[in-house]
Design an enzyme around this catalytic site. Structure first.
Site, PDB file in Angstrom:
ATOM      1  N   ARG A 299       0.865  -1.188   0.000  1.00  0.00           N
ATOM      2  CA  ARG A 299       0.000   0.000   0.000  1.00  0.00           C
ATOM      3  C   ARG A 299       0.891   1.223   0.000  1.00  0.00           C
ATOM      4  O   ARG A 299       1.721   1.392   0.891  1.00  0.00           O
ATOM      5  CB  ARG A 299      -0.921   0.010   1.231  1.00  0.00           C
ATOM      6  CG  ARG A 299      -2.170   0.906   1.045  1.00  0.00           C
ATOM      7  CD  ARG A 299      -2.922   1.082   2.353  1.00  0.00           C
ATOM      8  NE  ARG A 299      -2.112   1.782   3.309  1.00  0.00           N
ATOM      9  CZ  ARG A 299      -1.993   1.450   4.611  1.00  0.00           C
ATOM     10  NH1 ARG A 299      -2.654   0.443   5.107  1.00  0.00           N
ATOM     11  NH2 ARG A 299      -1.206   2.144   5.401  1.00  0.00           N
TER      12      ARG A 299
ATOM     13  N   GLU B 252       5.050   6.890   2.418  1.00  0.00           N
ATOM     14  CA  GLU B 252       5.856   5.659   2.456  1.00  0.00           C
ATOM     15  C   GLU B 252       5.121   4.599   1.657  1.00  0.00           C
ATOM     16  O   GLU B 252       3.961   4.767   1.285  1.00  0.00           O
ATOM     17  CB  GLU B 252       6.045   5.172   3.901  1.00  0.00           C
ATOM     18  CG  GLU B 252       4.726   4.767   4.555  1.00  0.00           C
ATOM     19  CD  GLU B 252       4.879   3.786   5.720  1.00  0.00           C
ATOM     20  OE1 GLU B 252       5.954   3.195   5.898  1.00  0.00           O
ATOM     21  OE2 GLU B 252       3.884   3.599   6.435  1.00  0.00           O
TER      22      GLU B 252
ATOM     23  N   ASN C 295       4.144   0.529   2.122  1.00  0.00           N
ATOM     24  CA  ASN C 295       4.125  -0.585   3.080  1.00  0.00           C
ATOM     25  C   ASN C 295       4.167  -1.882   2.298  1.00  0.00           C
ATOM     26  O   ASN C 295       3.250  -2.163   1.524  1.00  0.00           O
ATOM     27  CB  ASN C 295       2.841  -0.544   3.910  1.00  0.00           C
ATOM     28  CG  ASN C 295       2.688   0.777   4.634  1.00  0.00           C
ATOM     29  OD1 ASN C 295       3.292   0.985   5.673  1.00  0.00           O
ATOM     30  ND2 ASN C 295       1.909   1.694   4.071  1.00  0.00           N
TER      31      ASN C 295
ATOM     32  N   SER D 285      -2.714  -2.908   6.055  1.00  0.00           N
ATOM     33  CA  SER D 285      -4.035  -3.293   6.572  1.00  0.00           C
ATOM     34  C   SER D 285      -5.152  -2.356   6.120  1.00  0.00           C
ATOM     35  O   SER D 285      -4.927  -1.391   5.393  1.00  0.00           O
ATOM     36  CB  SER D 285      -3.983  -3.395   8.091  1.00  0.00           C
ATOM     37  OG  SER D 285      -3.574  -2.167   8.623  1.00  0.00           O
TER      38      SER D 285
ATOM     39  N   LYS E 221      12.495   2.344   5.293  1.00  0.00           N
ATOM     40  CA  LYS E 221      12.600   3.797   5.089  1.00  0.00           C
ATOM     41  C   LYS E 221      13.946   4.145   4.430  1.00  0.00           C
ATOM     42  O   LYS E 221      14.033   5.068   3.635  1.00  0.00           O
ATOM     43  CB  LYS E 221      12.480   4.533   6.424  1.00  0.00           C
ATOM     44  CG  LYS E 221      11.246   4.146   7.261  1.00  0.00           C
ATOM     45  CD  LYS E 221      10.007   4.888   6.840  1.00  0.00           C
ATOM     46  CE  LYS E 221       8.849   4.760   7.816  1.00  0.00           C
ATOM     47  NZ  LYS E 221       8.138   3.478   7.804  1.00  0.00           N
TER      48      LYS E 221
ATOM     49  N   LYS F 222      12.843   9.921  10.795  1.00  0.00           N
ATOM     50  CA  LYS F 222      12.220   8.593  10.819  1.00  0.00           C
ATOM     51  C   LYS F 222      13.225   7.477  11.083  1.00  0.00           C
ATOM     52  O   LYS F 222      14.205   7.337  10.354  1.00  0.00           O
ATOM     53  CB  LYS F 222      11.569   8.305   9.457  1.00  0.00           C
ATOM     54  CG  LYS F 222      10.461   9.265   9.077  1.00  0.00           C
ATOM     55  CD  LYS F 222       9.719   8.737   7.848  1.00  0.00           C
ATOM     56  CE  LYS F 222       8.551   9.624   7.506  1.00  0.00           C
ATOM     57  NZ  LYS F 222       7.703   9.019   6.457  1.00  0.00           N
TER      58      LYS F 222
ATOM     59  N   GLU G 137       7.932   0.501  11.583  1.00  0.00           N
ATOM     60  CA  GLU G 137       6.620   0.542  10.958  1.00  0.00           C
ATOM     61  C   GLU G 137       5.552   0.620  12.032  1.00  0.00           C
ATOM     62  O   GLU G 137       5.817   0.365  13.198  1.00  0.00           O
ATOM     63  CB  GLU G 137       6.392  -0.741  10.138  1.00  0.00           C
ATOM     64  CG  GLU G 137       7.411  -0.988   9.040  1.00  0.00           C
ATOM     65  CD  GLU G 137       7.342   0.033   7.940  1.00  0.00           C
ATOM     66  OE1 GLU G 137       6.232   0.531   7.663  1.00  0.00           O
ATOM     67  OE2 GLU G 137       8.387   0.362   7.362  1.00  0.00           O
ATOM     68  N   GLY G 138       4.345   0.948  11.611  1.00  0.00           N
ATOM     69  CA  GLY G 138       3.205   0.821  12.516  1.00  0.00           C
ATOM     70  C   GLY G 138       2.790   2.097  13.221  1.00  0.00           C
ATOM     71  O   GLY G 138       1.861   2.092  14.020  1.00  0.00           O
TER      72      GLY G 138
ATOM     73  N   ARG H  67      -7.444   7.613   5.288  1.00  0.00           N
ATOM     74  CA  ARG H  67      -7.410   7.716   6.746  1.00  0.00           C
ATOM     75  C   ARG H  67      -7.260   9.183   7.114  1.00  0.00           C
ATOM     76  O   ARG H  67      -6.525   9.921   6.454  1.00  0.00           O
ATOM     77  CB  ARG H  67      -6.208   6.938   7.304  1.00  0.00           C
ATOM     78  CG  ARG H  67      -6.336   5.434   7.145  1.00  0.00           C
ATOM     79  CD  ARG H  67      -5.063   4.748   7.567  1.00  0.00           C
ATOM     80  NE  ARG H  67      -3.940   5.189   6.744  1.00  0.00           N
ATOM     81  CZ  ARG H  67      -2.667   4.942   7.028  1.00  0.00           C
ATOM     82  NH1 ARG H  67      -2.345   4.281   8.120  1.00  0.00           N
ATOM     83  NH2 ARG H  67      -1.709   5.360   6.222  1.00  0.00           N
TER      84      ARG H  67
HETATM   85  P1  ADP Z   1       4.897   4.149   9.697  1.00  0.00           P
HETATM   86  O1  ADP Z   1       5.686   3.078   9.032  1.00  0.00           O
HETATM   87  O2  ADP Z   1       5.104   4.199  11.167  1.00  0.00           O
HETATM   88  O3  ADP Z   1       3.463   4.148   9.284  1.00  0.00           O
HETATM   89  P2  ADP Z   1       5.090   6.611   8.174  1.00  0.00           P
HETATM   90  O4  ADP Z   1       6.239   7.036   7.349  1.00  0.00           O
HETATM   91  O5  ADP Z   1       3.870   6.200   7.441  1.00  0.00           O
HETATM   92  O6  ADP Z   1       5.587   5.479   9.172  1.00  0.00           O
HETATM   93  O7  ADP Z   1       4.724   7.776   9.165  1.00  0.00           O
HETATM   94  C1  ADP Z   1       3.679   7.665  10.101  1.00  0.00           C
HETATM   95  C2  ADP Z   1       2.778   8.877  10.036  1.00  0.00           C
HETATM   96  O8  ADP Z   1       3.536  10.070  10.230  1.00  0.00           O
HETATM   97  C3  ADP Z   1       2.094   9.067   8.698  1.00  0.00           C
HETATM   98  O9  ADP Z   1       0.894   8.328   8.653  1.00  0.00           O
HETATM   99  C4  ADP Z   1       1.880  10.560   8.660  1.00  0.00           C
HETATM  100  O10 ADP Z   1       0.719  10.895   9.394  1.00  0.00           O
HETATM  101  C5  ADP Z   1       3.076  11.116   9.399  1.00  0.00           C
HETATM  102  N1  ADP Z   1       4.155  11.467   8.460  1.00  0.00           N
HETATM  103  C6  ADP Z   1       5.104  10.637   7.990  1.00  0.00           C
HETATM  104  N2  ADP Z   1       5.916  11.270   7.131  1.00  0.00           N
HETATM  105  C7  ADP Z   1       5.479  12.529   7.053  1.00  0.00           C
HETATM  106  C8  ADP Z   1       5.908  13.689   6.327  1.00  0.00           C
HETATM  107  N3  ADP Z   1       6.956  13.648   5.523  1.00  0.00           N
HETATM  108  N4  ADP Z   1       5.209  14.826   6.495  1.00  0.00           N
HETATM  109  C9  ADP Z   1       4.145  14.886   7.321  1.00  0.00           C
HETATM  110  N5  ADP Z   1       3.695  13.835   8.035  1.00  0.00           N
HETATM  111  C10 ADP Z   1       4.341  12.667   7.908  1.00  0.00           C
HETATM  112 MG    MG Z   2       2.624   4.639   7.511  1.00  0.00          MG
END
Ligand code: ADP
Ligand code: MG
Length: 474
Positions: A125, A144, A146, A151, A305, A364, A368-369, A450
């Site tokens: 996804r 990102e 996944n 899910s 990442k 970051k 994940e999660g 979401r």
């Molecule tokens: P995870 O693997 O924990 O889901 P993500 O990269 O999806 O990691 O980051 C988790 C959440 O953080 C995202 O769902 C988003 O709400 C926020 N986020 C992540 N990257 C960014 C970004 N570059 N700018 C703004 N918000 C972000």
């Molecule tokens: Mg995410």
């Protein structure tokens, strides 16, 4: 552009009445989750959190996200087959990040032994936000991708019916009719079924590898039911079961409880907390087997990442997808700025920049999660502490995406009703199947919207921050 109701969402008492109707509609439609109090059983269930109103999604960006999904499938699949790229890209990370290092060790071990698996199934996804440029024009930016345990492809198919009803109750029948149907679970199951078929044993089963505690079981059941409907047998097992009862025969066919397993679909195994020494052993057994793993360990690594960050380096996409300039261009258009924090001049420069201007970046780790990223003052604090240490290498830095917020109600059990300023994240599901070198299926399989309140920087639906939503195309 906003949804017509976002400027002035319904107020009391109408909002309360709409929320009551919405919650009952959600329960009837099967937008379900086990409760926090009783996460291990389905005696008492509640609704999965969702928005009262659908949120606006610019239709051009929605189409762009769908149009690039098959390209992302190709890319992930290409990375998973490129040992040289994975080795080089993750070399610095695995020196400092124990979890990635352990995954990488299994990856190397399995390659050294020689792959028994010949059919590959990817379910991913790709998640995006709509970055608001200086002139107010939104742009699609990938957050990102996944590649393991993506899910909500099941529950998300049930929210359009709920939101349609809410809109009708609010007198917006025309808008209600414009909400799109969406069924990722069906597309995911189609991929699993194809992999099962190519594995080539009628009596073999599909194994869902699930968590110890399965609060989100109904989302998984949606995919599972699609398989039962195709007369494919599904079993649900934990790493512990695999450790205790799993075995390989001479041809490295996987057996559990005397049943041959054709496909292993991971809905767990993506965070360190999922593993104790026995679970690591179980993971190795699964990876060594002939069964189709969704994902195999190489594809899980392709979703880190660190890999995402390296993909933004000039020339990298071109090398991974040679002679596919159009795909490369579509993919690159979704990239936000991503930066390495490896020790050296480039990393020093970016660390200093982020410390000076922390609100423009997200820090970051390789996790994940949800709930792991660092923002603002916390980002500055952590980066100042680790800026001269190798620990810095376990993180990447990303430009912060700034979407335009809109008003909505977030409906959660036991939570008072109030208007929140919200932002949304759009995910597109991708499914592909490869047999040997031949890609036999490459599809997008539906979407997930979401939404969360802006005061939460981070976190998904499972983490209790974001809620399910339905896109209203504008
Ligand atoms: P995870 O693997 O924990 O889901 P993500 O990269 O999806 O990691 O980051 C988790 C959440 O953080 C995202 O769902 C988003 O709400 C926020 N986020 C992540 N990257 C960014 C970004 N570059 N700018 C703004 N918000 C972000
Ligand atoms: Mg995410």
């Amino acid at each position: 552009m906003a949804a017509p109701w976002a400027a002035a969402p319904p107020e009391e008492p109408l909002a309360r009445e709409a929320a009551l109707l919405a919650v009952d509609a959600a329960l009837l439609a099967g937008v379900l989750m086990r409760t926090q109090e009783e996460p291990g059983a389905s005696q008492v269930v509640s609704y999965a959190p969702f928005t009262l109103l659908p949120s606006a999604v610019p239709s051009a960006l929605f189409e762009q996200a769908y149009a690039v999904q098959q390209d992302f499938n190709l890319l992930v699949d290409a990375i998973s087959q490129n040992k040289e790229f994975l080795e080089r890209t993750l070399a610095s990370t695995i020196k400092v990040d124990d979890f990635t290092a352990r995954l990488f060790r299994i990856y190397t071990q399995v390659l050294e032994e020689g792959l028994a698996q010949s059919v590959f199934l990817g379910i991913n996804r790709s998640d995006y936000m709509f970055d608001c440029g200086a002139d107010g024009t939104p742009a699609l930016k990938q957050i990102e991708i996944n590649t393991i345990a993506a899910s909500f492809g099941g529950l998300t198919s049930r929210t359009p019916a709920v939101h349609r009803q809410v809109l009708k109750m609010l007198g917006r029948t025309e808008e209600a009719s414009r909400l799109l149907p969406n069924n990722p679970a069906q597309g995911l199951a189609l991929g699993i079924a194809k992999a099962w078929e190519l594995y080539g044993s009628q009596s073999a089963v599909v194994m869902f590898l699930v968590e110890e505690v399965q609060r989100n079981i109904f989302d998984q059941r949606c995919v599972e039911n699609e398989l039962w409907n195709r007369n494919i047998r599904v079993i649900r097992k934990r790493f512990r079961d695999v450790f205790e009862k799993g075995s390989l025969d001479d041809a490295r066919r996987l057996y559990i409880d005397g049943q041959e397993v054709a496909v292993v679909y991971y809905r767990e195994g993506y965070v360190p907390q999922n593993y104790d020494p026995q679970n690591w052993e179980a993971r190795l057994l699964l990876e060594r087997s002939r069964a189709v793993k969704c994902p195999d360990i190489a594809t899980q690594l392709a979703g880190t990442k660190k890999v995402q960050q390296e993909l933004t380096r000039p020339g990298t996409l071109e090398k991974l997808l040679p002679d596919q300039a159009a795909s490369v261009a579509r993919i690159r258009a979704t990239f936000a700025g991503l930066y390495s924090l490896d020790l050296g001049e480039e990393g020093d420069k970016m660390a200093a920049k982020a410390i000076a201007d922390p609100d423009c970046f997200v820090l970051k780790p390789q996790r994940e999660g949800g709930g792991n990223n660092l923002y603002g003052e916390e980002l500055r604090h952590v980066l100042e502490k680790i800026k001269d240490s190798p620990e810095r290498t376990s993180y990447i830095l990303m430009d912060k995406i700034k979407p335009r917020p809109s008003k909505n109600y977030l409906l959660r059990p036991h939570t008072p009703l109030k208007v929140s300023e919200c932002i949304s994240e759009l995910g597109i599901f991708g499914v592909y199947v490869r047999q040997g070198k031949e890609l036999v299926l490459n599809e997008s399989a539906g979407h997930l919207l979401r939404t969360k309140a802006i005061e939460h920087a981070d976190g998904g639906v499972a983490a209790g921050v974001a809620v399910l939503d339905t896109p209203y195309l504008v």
